[in-house]
Scaffold this motif. Structure first.
Motif, PDB file in Angstrom:
ATOM      1  N   VAL A   1     -17.677  23.075  39.285  1.00 51.19           N
ATOM      2  CA  VAL A   1     -15.804  23.094  39.475  1.00 51.19           C
ATOM      3  C   VAL A   1     -15.772  24.111  38.755  1.00 51.19           C
ATOM      4  O   VAL A   1     -14.372  24.851  39.164  1.00 51.19           O
ATOM      5  CB  VAL A   1     -15.684  22.693  38.342  1.00 51.19           C
ATOM      6  CG1 VAL A   1     -15.737  20.680  38.587  1.00 51.19           C
ATOM      7  CG2 VAL A   1     -16.582  23.358  36.754  1.00 51.19           C
ATOM      8  N   ASN A   2     -16.703  25.771  39.096  1.00 48.22           N
ATOM      9  CA  ASN A   2     -16.278  26.349  39.048  1.00 48.22           C
ATOM     10  C   ASN A   2     -17.563  27.563  39.225  1.00 48.22           C
ATOM     11  O   ASN A   2     -18.162  26.943  40.176  1.00 48.22           O
ATOM     12  CB  ASN A   2     -16.042  27.058  36.723  1.00 48.22           C
ATOM     13  CG  ASN A   2     -15.971  28.540  36.935  1.00 48.22           C
ATOM     14  OD1 ASN A   2     -15.604  28.853  38.124  1.00 48.22           O
ATOM     15  ND2 ASN A   2     -15.933  28.295  35.655  1.00 48.22           N
ATOM     16  N   PHE A   3     -17.402  28.927  39.624  1.00 49.94           N
ATOM     17  CA  PHE A   3     -18.822  29.367  40.138  1.00 49.94           C
ATOM     18  C   PHE A   3     -18.793  29.742  38.962  1.00 49.94           C
ATOM     19  O   PHE A   3     -19.010  29.584  37.593  1.00 49.94           O
ATOM     20  CB  PHE A   3     -17.602  31.238  40.488  1.00 49.94           C
ATOM     21  CG  PHE A   3     -16.662  30.947  41.704  1.00 49.94           C
ATOM     22  CD1 PHE A   3     -16.996  31.006  42.526  1.00 49.94           C
ATOM     23  CD2 PHE A   3     -15.378  30.882  41.656  1.00 49.94           C
ATOM     24  CE1 PHE A   3     -16.170  30.838  43.825  1.00 49.94           C
ATOM     25  CE2 PHE A   3     -14.423  30.501  42.373  1.00 49.94           C
ATOM     26  CZ  PHE A   3     -14.793  30.785  43.763  1.00 49.94           C
ATOM     27  N   SER A   4     -20.517  30.723  39.424  1.00 47.63           N
ATOM     28  CA  SER A   4     -21.209  31.123  37.331  1.00 47.63           C
ATOM     29  C   SER A   4     -20.684  32.395  38.029  1.00 47.63           C
ATOM     30  O   SER A   4     -20.686  33.363  38.899  1.00 47.63           O
ATOM     31  CB  SER A   4     -22.916  30.791  38.613  1.00 47.63           C
ATOM     32  OG  SER A   4     -23.263  31.312  39.677  1.00 47.63           O
ATOM     33  N   PHE A   5     -21.466  33.262  36.889  1.00 45.79           N
ATOM     34  CA  PHE A   5     -21.050  34.320  36.300  1.00 45.79           C
ATOM     35  C   PHE A   5     -22.445  35.062  35.858  1.00 45.79           C
ATOM     36  O   PHE A   5     -22.311  35.747  34.428  1.00 45.79           O
ATOM     37  CB  PHE A   5     -19.827  35.218  35.874  1.00 45.79           C
ATOM     38  CG  PHE A   5     -18.342  34.005  36.625  1.00 45.79           C
ATOM     39  CD1 PHE A   5     -17.388  34.900  37.597  1.00 45.79           C
ATOM     40  CD2 PHE A   5     -18.099  32.254  36.113  1.00 45.79           C
ATOM     41  CE1 PHE A   5     -16.389  33.998  37.812  1.00 45.79           C
ATOM     42  CE2 PHE A   5     -16.756  32.143  36.977  1.00 45.79           C
ATOM     43  CZ  PHE A   5     -16.255  33.263  37.171  1.00 45.79           C
TER      44      PHE A   5
END
Lengths: 155, 162, 806, 288
Positions: free
Chosen positions: C651-655
């Motif tokens: 659902v999202n990138f990782s950072f």
């Protein structure tokens, strides 16, 4: 790359112009050059460049695209264009040499001419892609020998 | 064609080769020793390093005919009796490889380095590997592996196991 | 001495958990012994060899190709031109048109009428050996009529037919391919940057700088190689590629051969770094020739061909305007970017700057941002992803600017960063670029790095050297960074007009012997997938690490996949596997309940065993695998298999983020820069294998430092690549680098159950600005405020002369 | 990439080699091959005949020249690593030892030879400037027998030496330098790269205080290796302080024509030469 060589010959501008504006005289001065055909101001031929480990033979064609001698012999200018390619496909060469003649100071034994040869040389292909910009060094060297020879023609 | 006879990884081989054939091409294409790889054309990367009569060379910068009569050892010939060479062991133990393409040359050069200097400092290891390029590891674990192998070898020797 | 086989772990050891364990890599057994399968090692019987005839001109019309002499030379089978293959050679696709009106030239694998960069293929020679192919290639006589070449990025951007500037593809009438803008004011994610700049001009600080991201060459160690075998029902391609799945799809899409008839295999691949994230003219040509001749063909490039024609990276001009209040609070950033595409819009080349667009604000929380980028065609080798792709450029810009701001304020650069970054209690944090950072702790990572570095001591030494006028000056460089990893959310990629999704596929097969076969669509080229993925599966299934076999890199074995790039393997591919393992357990549970004659509600799974609460009854997952294979006795209504497949789409990138500190010694007499100390603390989320993570950081640092100090692809004014060998394109060796002090912290990502963030690009992103900041820091007393990359001794020395003179 | 086809001959004597060279107008001598093979692979040359002199035993070895006052003769085909391993060279010709240690990388030093490098005459090669500074003599064999050419006359131009097409460099003789100190200062961008420039200095001290003699060679400061004679003369009688030596070395690049390339332009090289010359001379004087 642009390479400039200057020298002075012991002859007047008109004599120098006459000596330099023949394909044969230009060709026989260029190290390793061989003219295979001449048609007026155009020619075909080859140049074998051999320097240390490197030996390349460029086949190509060229012509005098300009030849101007002032009527009073006060200046002369000729432009020689040539292009060629290495017979193994490893390089291309294109050159435009502008030769400018101007009266030099009179020497004891007669008039002299200052000659400036400015060569815009483009070397491409594999030859130009290796070795610390040695192509420039090699080119400068070859043109140096060329102008040395021209200088001696009238000496 | 020129007839050559040499020993490669302990086996005698006889072949007729074109004089222009590079040693690395001979190893790979005629002997099937594909463990040794080609990484460049200017002898810069060291991926093709093998031992020629006991010394490391870049096999892309030697003609096969020049190796006539010589003894050649490649990455495929340094393990003995099914046991890995201490450097092979060390490279794995220290994670000194990622894609592994430089590894055969790196191990062969490291072996030469340790043969000449069994107890190198970090600086000596780094200088000794100056002719071998790796794009993955940043060299840190390679340096560590060479020290690990040096320590392991000297431990074995000191212990009188040999 | 031990053998290559890892000693089998005891059952207890396996139960200690595999996550976070320093497992020795499974891949290494073959790689350290030379029992490898590089593409160039593969030669089906009867293989013909290809040699490419390449243009020496950057831009020329092809007026004639005489192939007769080559075709007549011994052992030559065919000589083919672009015209000969016209209908079958296909085209190379650009999979990421960043705007609907993007201008892109058609890219044929073999040029037909005109070449647009030096190195472009104009003919292919097919011969019985590589040597005879190379010999005959020299005999192909091509006549070129040179055309003006567009070479300088900034000049090319401004060139028009009217002003006489060189146009890389005259038929297009412009060199400008696309313009892509993000404006926080318009997007509603922040304020208007022009307002922020105007306010800072009256009552604050405005920093304006231009930085050049030089052109780099990925220079993976294994030159690219491709083998195509068209015999049999399928056409099989082995290729040194990062993207076997994407290659298969695009081959099918552009040549008309059905996907089901194409099998692409990426065997052992010797590094990529983005450089093998490409569908290449060489692959397409080999495919076309093999189809034409009905014979297996092989092409392996030389290193000089690789440097010349494999895609390059970076090559951008950044014009930056940073606005801050007088107290050092950053209020806005404006980025005007030119990106050099080279001669063609490569697979994802147009999107590289867009990947950077979301990262210029980095770890900082300033309120206004505008990114305005133009992608520009030139007559140079095409550019595309190179380790970090877009994000190193963004990080470089902001981290250089933070140092400049600190100098302007007369404050410590660490202090200025602290003042502006997102604090750990502010996560999740939605940035001015519209991304939501899920987790992180910049304060702790920085504190740890500063401590390990001995920051105060080095500052004291720097002061001493300055006072004493030491010819060798000390410089300290800081860079923090974050990046968006795990490309990834398919919907987000879709909103950016990316040509594919970002999911990844995994499959787990429970074999009757109790061994486990794992299939992943993420294809490795040095990262250690076989090891890390084995750890994940072993951990989730409670089976021994040694019993897990990871299969990848073959579209027949692993038919679904989106390959390896953008630090996505673990966060997307690894997570897919973890979820597949969970699915296996879920499918096995009713079997366990059935065999244990218990209610499924009473069955628990841990350490590879299903147990019934309060009893000693147990079934191992291996026993259930065998039971499922036999299928003699199982509950009604379920299939006789506990194998599982998962396609995961996050659902999202990782950072991931980190703080890097670098000390350099600069010899002011010669300009020589020597690395003195390098410390970094990276937060990459959950670590599966610390050994592999450290290795990724080391390698990334070396590449990022190399951009700062050594590497640059240089063209002459005719478009000839001057750095055409590894003797001229300077990749550092061990002797040029030092040992790095690296440490890892973990605040787990929330976008995947593993908590992993990705580590492949971290070192590369942060190290370049850290080193350049250090070089410039050393030279501040000499009036130096910038040194163009790479910071060669000659450039450093010249900067000192110019700075001291001013 | 494979070289273009060529005929191959492997003579076992100098005479046999000379006969082969005389019999071909397009022959190339293969010594250690560490420069030549790359050129052949890139096909920047395609000779008809390659004469491999690697098996001529007479061309290999390090020996003292009889009656030569400590002079040492090194066979042209002696590989670098044998030179490095020689105690005689390390103690008697330290400058040569130190320069050889900087050539290429270990693998190249195993194959590359002193004679091959000098005959190749790459201006960026490490050995030329040292041969010049040390006043080496080149022994050249040709159809008419052997001749001895001083280093001063050996290097004629870019890649061009006194060795004719039908000749062979067979040995290099170095006079002894007992009691001299030396230093080879090489400046590179990466460890295995060619030097941007290098300076080799050799200094003899009188009573440990003043310089009585100096010899300085410059690498890559022009189409051939060069000797900095004016600086050598200026150093004589000087007490080697940093200031004095630096002042003398400020003129080291006078009259040179260094190349401009990707690693730096001619002006930068001229500047570097002054710095490296100062450092080399000071180190040599300190070590003397």
């Amino acid at each position: 790359m642009e390479l400039t060589h200057e020298f002075t010959v012991p002859a007047d501008v008109a004599t120098t112009f006459a000596a330099f504006s023949r394909v044969e005289s230009m060709a026989e001065c260029f190290p390793g050059a061989e003219v295979t055909s001449v048609d007026g101001d155009a020619f075909t031929g080859s140049v074998k460049i051999k320097l240390g480990p490197i030996a390349l033979t460029f086949n190509g064609e060229g012509e005098f695209t300009e030849k101007e001698l002032a009527a009073d012999g006060s200046s002369g200018r000729m432009v020689l264009s040539a292009k060629g390619k290495d017979r193994r496909g490893n390089g291309t060469a294109g050159a435009e040499a502008v030769v400018v003649l101007a009266p030099g100071g009179d020497a004891a034994d007669g008039p002299t001419t200052d000659v400036e040869v400015t060569t815009d040389l483009q070397i491409g292909g594999k030859v130009a892609s290796m070795g610390r910009g040695l192509v420039q060094e090699v080119s400068d060297k070859m043109l140096g020998r060329f102008t040395d020879c021209l200088e001696k023609k009238l000496t | 064609m020129t007839r050559i006879e040499l020993t490669v990884d302990g086996a005698k081989v006889v072949d007729d080769v074109e004089p222009r054939l590079l040693l690395v091409q001979y190893l790979r294409e005629q002997l099937g020793k594909t463990g040794t790889v080609i990484g460049c054309d200017t002898a810069s990367c060291g991926a093709c390093t093998v031992h020629l009569d006991g010394h490391s060379v870049k096999s892309c910068n030697v003609l096969a005919v020049q190796a006539d009569g010589a003894e050649v050892t490649t990455i495929e010939g340094i393990a003995t009796n099914g046991e890995l060479h201490p450097l092979q062991e060390a490279f794995r133990e220290c994670h000194a490889l990622q894609c592994g393409f430089c590894t055969p040359g790196m191990i062969m050069q490291s072996a030469d380095l340790l043969a000449e200097n069994p107890h190198p400092t970090e600086a000596q290891i780094r200088e000794g590997l100056e002719g071998n390029l790796c794009r993955c590891t940043g060299y840190q674990n390679i340096v560590r592996a060479v020290r690990y192998a040096a320590d392991a070898t000297s431990a074995t020797t000191d212990g009188g196991a040999a | 001495m031990t053998t290559t086989e890892e000693a089998p772990a005891t059952a207890e050891a396996a139960h200690d958990g595999e996550i976070g364990r320093d497992r020795r890599r499974k891949e290494d057994r073959r790689l350290i012994t030379g029992r490898t399968r590089w593409t160039d090692n593969i030669a089906p019987p009867g293989t013909l060899h290809l040699a490419m005839v390449r243009s020496p001109y950057a831009h020329a019309n092809i007026s004639g190709i005489d192939t007769r002499a080559a075709a007549q030379s011994p052992n030559v089978v065919a000589v083919l031109t672009g015209a000969d293959l016209a209908d079958t050679q296909g085209v190379l696709a650009n999979a990421w048109p960043i705007t609907p009106d993007q201008v892109a030239p058609e890219h044929k694998p073999i040029a037909v009428d005109r070449v647009a960069f030096a190195g472009e293929i104009v003919a292919v020679v097919v011969a019985r050996s590589a040597a005879t192919a190379a010999d005959a290639a020299e005999l192909v006589d091509v006549d070129y009529d040179p055309l003006p070449a567009a070479l300088d990025l900034r000049a090319a951007a401004d060139a028009t037919p009217e002003n006489g500037g060189a146009i890389a593809h005259p038929g297009l009438g412009t060199n400008n391919s696309a313009r892509w803008i993000f404006d926080s004011g318009e997007a509603g994610t922040g304020g208007n940057v022009e307002d922020a700049i105007a306010a800072a001009r009256t009552d604050g600080i405005v920093i304006e700088r231009e930085y050049r991201q030089q052109r780099l060459i990925p220079a993976f160690m294994e030159p690219r190689s491709v083998v195509v075998d068209p015999t049999g029902e399928q056409i099989t391609m082995w290729s040194a590629t990062q993207i076997p799945h994407i290659t298969r799809f695009l081959l099918a899409a552009t040549t008309g051969v059905p996907e089901s008839k194409i099998r692409v295999i990426a065997p052992d691949v010797g590094g990529g770094f983005g450089g093998k994230l490409q569908t290449t003219p060489e692959e397409w040509t080999a495919f076309a020739v093999a189809r034409r001749l009905g014979k297996p063909v092989k092409y392996t490039e030389t290193r000089s061909e690789s440097l010349l024609a494999a895609h390059h990276g970076r090559d951008q001009w950044q014009k930056l305007t940073l606005a801050a209040r007088a107290d050092g609070t950053v209020t806005g950033l404006k980025v005007e970017l030119l990106a050099d595409l080279g001669a063609y819009v490569a697979l994802v080349g147009g999107g590289v700057p867009v990947l950077g667009a979301f990262m210029y604000n980095a770890i900082y929380k300033f309120p206004a941002y505008r990114f305005d980028c133009r992608t520009v065609l030139t007559n140079k080798t095409w550019t595309d992803a190179y380790r970090g792709a877009g994000r190193p450029e963004a990080t470089f810009a902001i981290e250089r600017l933070m140092d400049e701001l600190a100098v302007e304020l007369g404050r410590d650069p660490l202090e200025v960063r602290r003042q502006n970054w997102i604090t750990h209690d502010e996560f999740p944090f939605t940035t001015v670029a519209g991304l939501t950072y899920d987790s992180g702790d910049y304060e702790s990572a920085t504190a740890q790095a500063v401590d390990a570095f001995g920051y105060e001591d080095l500052r004291a030494e720097q002061a001493r050297r300055r006072t004493e006028g030491d010819p060798v000056q000390l410089g300290i460089g800081i860079s923090t960074f974050t990046e968006m990893c795990g490309l990834a959310p398919s919907r987000v990629l879709g909103s950016l007009d990316y040509g594919a999704g970002g999911w990844e596929h995994a499959e787990i097969r429970m074999l009757p012997t109790g061994k486990v076969e794992v299939v992943t669509g993420s294809s490795a080229h040095g990262q250690g997938h076989e090891t890390a993925f084995s750890q994940i599966v072993a951990d989730r299934l409670g089976v021994p690490f040694e019993d897990v076999e990871v299969l990848h890199g073959d579209t027949q074995v692993a038919p679904r996949g989106l390959d390896t790039y953008g630090s996505r393997s673990l966060t997307v591919g690894g997570e897919a596997l973890a979820l597949a393992a969970d699915k296996v357990v879920a499918k096995a549970k009713p079997w366990a309940a059935h065999l244990l004659e218990a209610s499924a509600d009473d069955v628990e799974f841990a350490h590879g065993k299903f147990t019934v609460a309060g009893t000693s009854e147990a079934k191992t997952i291996q026993e259930i695998a065998l039971a499922a294979f036999a299928a003699h006795d199982y509950p009604e209504g379920i299939e006789p298999s506990i194998d599982a497949e998962v396609t995961f789409d996050p659902v999202n990138f990782s950072f991931p983020h980190g703080t890097h500190l670098c000390a350099v010694e600069v010899d002011t007499e010669t300009g020589a820069v020597r690395l003195r100390k390098y410390v970094c603390v990276d937060d990459v989320g959950t670590v599966i294998n610390p050994l592999i993570v450290a290795g990724q950081v080391h390698g990334g640092l070396a590449q990022g430092i190399a951009q700062a100090l050594w590497e640059e692809a240089v063209y002459d004014d005719a478009g000839t690549l001057l750095t055409g060998t590894l003797a001229d394109y300077l990749v550092p060796s061990a002797a040029d680098l030092i040992s790095f002090d690296t440490a890892i912290r973990s605040t787990p990502a929330t976008s995947n159950s593993l908590g992993a963030k990705g580590v492949g690009e971290a070192g590369t992103i942060a190290s370049t600005p850290a080193v350049v900041n250090a070089v410039v820091d050393a030279l501040r007393p000499y009036g130096v405020h910038d040194v163009e990359m790479p910071c060669t001794p000659a450039r450093v020395w010249r900067a000192i002369q110019d700075g001291s003179a001013s | 990439m494979i070289p273009a086809p060529f005929e191959y001959a492997r003579p076992t004597s100098v005479d046999e080699a000379l006969g082969l060279l005389a019999g071909s107008d397009d022959a190339k001598v293969l010594a250690g091959g560490q420069s030549l093979l790359s050129v052949l692979r890139m096909r920047l040359n395609a000779p008809e005949l390659v004469v491999d002199i690697g098996r001529i035993d007479a061309l290999r070895g390090i020996r003292e020249v009889a009656g030569g006052g400590g002079a040492i003769e090194i066979g042209a085909m002696t590989p670098y690593h044998e030179i490095l391993a020689s105690d005689e060279i390390r103690t008697g010709l330290r400058l040569l030892h130190d320069a050889v240690a900087e050539v290429g990388d270990p693998q190249v030093r195993h194959r590359g030879t002193l004679g091959g490098s000098l005959a190749h005459a790459d201006p960026a090669g490490d050995c030329g400037a040292v041969a010049l500074a040390l006043g080496a003599e080149m022994v050249i064999a040709g159809p008419g027998g052997e001749r001895v050419v001083p280093a001063d006359e050996f290097f004629q131009d870019l890649f061009t030496t006194a060795v004719g097409e039908d000749e062979l460099l067979v040995a290099v003789r170095f006079p002894g330098y007992p009691g001299w100190g030396s230093r080879y200062e090489k400046f590179v961008r990466t460890a295995q790269d060619w030097p941007i420039i290098a300076v080799g200095a050799c200094v003899r001290m009188a009573d440990g205080k003043t310089i009585s003699e100096a010899r300085i060679g410059l690498t890559n400061m022009g189409p051939t290796p060069l000797r900095a004679r004016a600086v050598e003369e200026a150093l004589v009688g000087m007490t080697p302080t940093a200031e004095a030596v630096g002042a003398a070395c400020a003129a080291v690049a006078d009259g040179t024509s260094p190349p401009s390339d990707l690693n730096g332009d001619a002006d930068y090289r001229r500047h570097l030469a002054t710095v490296l010359a100062r450092r080399a001379v000071l180190a040599a004087a300190g070590a003397a």
